[in-house]
Design a protein around this motif. Structure first.
Motif, PDB file in Angstrom:
ATOM      1  N   LEU A 177      47.807  48.135  51.425  1.00 26.82           N
ATOM      2  CA  LEU A 177      47.991  47.337  50.208  1.00 26.82           C
ATOM      3  C   LEU A 177      46.873  47.575  49.187  1.00 26.82           C
ATOM      4  O   LEU A 177      46.549  46.713  48.371  1.00 26.82           O
ATOM      5  CB  LEU A 177      48.107  45.845  50.545  1.00 26.82           C
ATOM      6  CG  LEU A 177      49.428  45.426  51.180  1.00 26.82           C
ATOM      7  CD1 LEU A 177      49.457  43.938  51.457  1.00 26.82           C
ATOM      8  CD2 LEU A 177      50.613  45.826  50.300  1.00 26.82           C
ATOM      9  N   TRP A 178      46.302  48.783  49.228  1.00 23.67           N
ATOM     10  CA  TRP A 178      45.279  49.158  48.257  1.00 23.67           C
ATOM     11  C   TRP A 178      45.799  49.001  46.827  1.00 23.67           C
ATOM     12  O   TRP A 178      45.054  48.653  45.914  1.00 23.67           O
ATOM     13  CB  TRP A 178      44.817  50.585  48.517  1.00 23.67           C
ATOM     14  CG  TRP A 178      43.887  51.129  47.478  1.00 23.67           C
ATOM     15  CD1 TRP A 178      44.162  52.104  46.567  1.00 23.67           C
ATOM     16  CD2 TRP A 178      42.528  50.727  47.230  1.00 23.67           C
ATOM     17  NE1 TRP A 178      43.074  52.339  45.766  1.00 23.67           N
ATOM     18  CE2 TRP A 178      42.048  51.510  46.152  1.00 23.67           C
ATOM     19  CE3 TRP A 178      41.679  49.794  47.791  1.00 23.67           C
ATOM     20  CZ2 TRP A 178      40.756  51.371  45.645  1.00 23.67           C
ATOM     21  CZ3 TRP A 178      40.395  49.663  47.289  1.00 23.67           C
ATOM     22  CH2 TRP A 178      39.953  50.444  46.229  1.00 23.67           C
ATOM     23  N   LYS A 186      39.326  45.086  55.155  1.00 23.47           N
ATOM     24  CA  LYS A 186      39.080  46.466  55.592  1.00 23.47           C
ATOM     25  C   LYS A 186      40.364  47.245  55.864  1.00 23.47           C
ATOM     26  O   LYS A 186      40.495  48.398  55.433  1.00 23.47           O
ATOM     27  CB  LYS A 186      38.203  46.462  56.845  1.00 23.47           C
ATOM     28  CG  LYS A 186      37.849  47.860  57.314  1.00 23.47           C
ATOM     29  CD  LYS A 186      36.780  47.862  58.355  1.00 23.47           C
ATOM     30  CE  LYS A 186      36.449  49.293  58.732  1.00 23.47           C
ATOM     31  NZ  LYS A 186      35.153  49.428  59.335  1.00 23.47           N
ATOM     32  N   TYR A 187      41.310  46.641  56.571  1.00 24.06           N
ATOM     33  CA  TYR A 187      42.472  47.389  57.044  1.00 24.06           C
ATOM     34  C   TYR A 187      43.749  47.172  56.224  1.00 24.06           C
ATOM     35  O   TYR A 187      44.666  47.978  56.303  1.00 24.06           O
ATOM     36  CB  TYR A 187      42.745  47.057  58.508  1.00 24.06           C
ATOM     37  CG  TYR A 187      41.613  47.524  59.389  1.00 24.06           C
ATOM     38  CD1 TYR A 187      41.409  48.874  59.620  1.00 24.06           C
ATOM     39  CD2 TYR A 187      40.732  46.616  59.953  1.00 24.06           C
ATOM     40  CE1 TYR A 187      40.358  49.316  60.408  1.00 24.06           C
ATOM     41  CE2 TYR A 187      39.678  47.037  60.750  1.00 24.06           C
ATOM     42  CZ  TYR A 187      39.503  48.398  60.973  1.00 24.06           C
ATOM     43  OH  TYR A 187      38.452  48.831  61.742  1.00 24.06           O
ATOM     44  N   ILE A 188      43.807  46.110  55.458  1.00 23.05           N
ATOM     45  CA  ILE A 188      45.004  45.860  54.651  1.00 23.05           C
ATOM     46  C   ILE A 188      44.709  46.131  53.169  1.00 23.05           C
ATOM     47  O   ILE A 188      45.369  46.963  52.545  1.00 23.05           O
ATOM     48  CB  ILE A 188      45.537  44.421  54.866  1.00 23.05           C
ATOM     49  CG1 ILE A 188      45.967  44.257  56.333  1.00 23.05           C
ATOM     50  CG2 ILE A 188      46.694  44.126  53.922  1.00 23.05           C
ATOM     51  CD1 ILE A 188      46.343  42.852  56.734  1.00 23.05           C
ATOM     52  N   ASP A 208      44.609  38.971  43.268  1.00 21.92           N
ATOM     53  CA  ASP A 208      44.779  37.530  43.470  1.00 21.92           C
ATOM     54  C   ASP A 208      46.009  37.210  44.317  1.00 21.92           C
ATOM     55  O   ASP A 208      46.139  36.098  44.823  1.00 21.92           O
ATOM     56  CB  ASP A 208      44.867  36.809  42.122  1.00 21.92           C
ATOM     57  CG  ASP A 208      43.571  36.898  41.335  1.00 21.92           C
ATOM     58  OD1 ASP A 208      42.499  37.054  41.960  1.00 21.92           O
ATOM     59  OD2 ASP A 208      43.628  36.813  40.091  1.00 21.92           O
ATOM     60  N   ALA A 209      46.879  38.178  44.507  1.00 23.61           N
ATOM     61  CA  ALA A 209      48.058  37.975  45.359  1.00 23.61           C
ATOM     62  C   ALA A 209      47.641  37.618  46.786  1.00 23.61           C
ATOM     63  O   ALA A 209      48.367  36.896  47.482  1.00 23.61           O
ATOM     64  CB  ALA A 209      48.934  39.229  45.376  1.00 23.61           C
ATOM     65  N   PHE A 210      46.479  38.069  47.210  1.00 25.17           N
ATOM     66  CA  PHE A 210      46.030  37.767  48.570  1.00 25.17           C
ATOM     67  C   PHE A 210      45.741  36.281  48.750  1.00 25.17           C
ATOM     68  O   PHE A 210      45.925  35.730  49.834  1.00 25.17           O
ATOM     69  CB  PHE A 210      44.828  38.632  48.949  1.00 25.17           C
ATOM     70  CG  PHE A 210      45.178  40.084  49.054  1.00 25.17           C
ATOM     71  CD1 PHE A 210      45.921  40.552  50.128  1.00 25.17           C
ATOM     72  CD2 PHE A 210      44.818  40.978  48.063  1.00 25.17           C
ATOM     73  CE1 PHE A 210      46.280  41.892  50.227  1.00 25.17           C
ATOM     74  CE2 PHE A 210      45.159  42.315  48.147  1.00 25.17           C
ATOM     75  CZ  PHE A 210      45.901  42.780  49.227  1.00 25.17           C
ATOM     76  N   PHE A 211      45.301  35.600  47.686  1.00 26.09           N
ATOM     77  CA  PHE A 211      45.136  34.149  47.754  1.00 26.09           C
ATOM     78  C   PHE A 211      46.485  33.483  48.008  1.00 26.09           C
ATOM     79  O   PHE A 211      46.585  32.541  48.790  1.00 26.09           O
ATOM     80  CB  PHE A 211      44.539  33.595  46.451  1.00 26.09           C
ATOM     81  CG  PHE A 211      43.057  33.750  46.348  1.00 26.09           C
ATOM     82  CD1 PHE A 211      42.207  33.008  47.150  1.00 26.09           C
ATOM     83  CD2 PHE A 211      42.507  34.627  45.433  1.00 26.09           C
ATOM     84  CE1 PHE A 211      40.829  33.141  47.056  1.00 26.09           C
ATOM     85  CE2 PHE A 211      41.132  34.765  45.330  1.00 26.09           C
ATOM     86  CZ  PHE A 211      40.293  34.026  46.140  1.00 26.09           C
ATOM     87  N   VAL A 212      47.513  33.986  47.335  1.00 22.93           N
ATOM     88  CA  VAL A 212      48.862  33.429  47.500  1.00 22.93           C
ATOM     89  C   VAL A 212      49.347  33.643  48.934  1.00 22.93           C
ATOM     90  O   VAL A 212      49.919  32.738  49.550  1.00 22.93           O
ATOM     91  CB  VAL A 212      49.836  34.045  46.476  1.00 22.93           C
ATOM     92  CG1 VAL A 212      51.261  33.569  46.714  1.00 22.93           C
ATOM     93  CG2 VAL A 212      49.388  33.744  45.059  1.00 22.93           C
ATOM     94  N   ILE A 213      49.110  34.817  49.477  1.00 23.59           N
ATOM     95  CA  ILE A 213      49.535  35.121  50.849  1.00 23.59           C
ATOM     96  C   ILE A 213      48.898  34.147  51.838  1.00 23.59           C
ATOM     97  O   ILE A 213      49.577  33.562  52.688  1.00 23.59           O
ATOM     98  CB  ILE A 213      49.211  36.591  51.213  1.00 23.59           C
ATOM     99  CG1 ILE A 213      50.081  37.535  50.379  1.00 23.59           C
ATOM    100  CG2 ILE A 213      49.382  36.831  52.711  1.00 23.59           C
ATOM    101  CD1 ILE A 213      49.641  38.987  50.416  1.00 23.59           C
TER     102      ILE A 213
END
Length: 148
Positions: A31-32, A24-26, A51-56
């Motif tokens: 990071l839209w 919701k917020y990131i 998919d970068a969020f999986f890496v994070i």
């Protein structure tokens, strides 16, 4: 031993809140630009910038493994495994079950599965980063369990 199991379960549950919060917020916030291609399908690849969020989250999980390994945090292993388990669950539910990135679970048709799909469909109804709904993954609002 029991404390580690409890921390693992608590971490797994807390990750549902973190998924909601970061979505919701990131992802729909500053990071839209990484998440946008997930809503618009403007890419020609199997991979998305999203998919970068999986890496994070993998880096965060690995950090807790290392904190445990080098004796900085005794419960680091339990936390790291809780994050990893949620990540695997998220991948199975979101990428495999909902978005069919692998053609598995196509015939799953129980009440919970239908509710998860409905809620996620409502989330993707909004193409922009504003006015979104249903930012979580495993906890689905009750209204999506009702038959249409």
């Amino acid at each position: 031993m029991w404390i580690h199991f409890f921390v693992f379960l608590l971490t797994f549950c807390f990750m549902e809140f973190m998924a909601w919060f970061s979505h919701k917020y990131i992802m729909h916030g500053f990071l839209w630009s990484l998440h946008e291609d997930h809503h618009h399908k403007t890419h020609n690849s199997w991979f998305e910038q999203n998919d970068a969020f999986f890496v994070i989250y993998a880096i965060i999980s690995i950090t807790f493994f290392l904190l445990w390994k080098y004796d900085f945090l005794e419960i680091g292993l339990a936390i790291g495994l809780g994050i990893l388990a949620y990540g695997i669950t998220y991948f199975i539910v979101h990428d495999i079950f909902i978005h069919q990135r692998f053609k598995l679970f196509r015939n799953t048709n129980n009440r919970y599965a239908r509710a998860v799909r409905r809620a996620h469909k409502m989330h993707h109804k909004h193409l922009g980063k504003e006015h979104g709904e249903c930012f979580g993954m495993l906890l689905v609002p009750w209204k999506y369990f009702k038959k249409p």
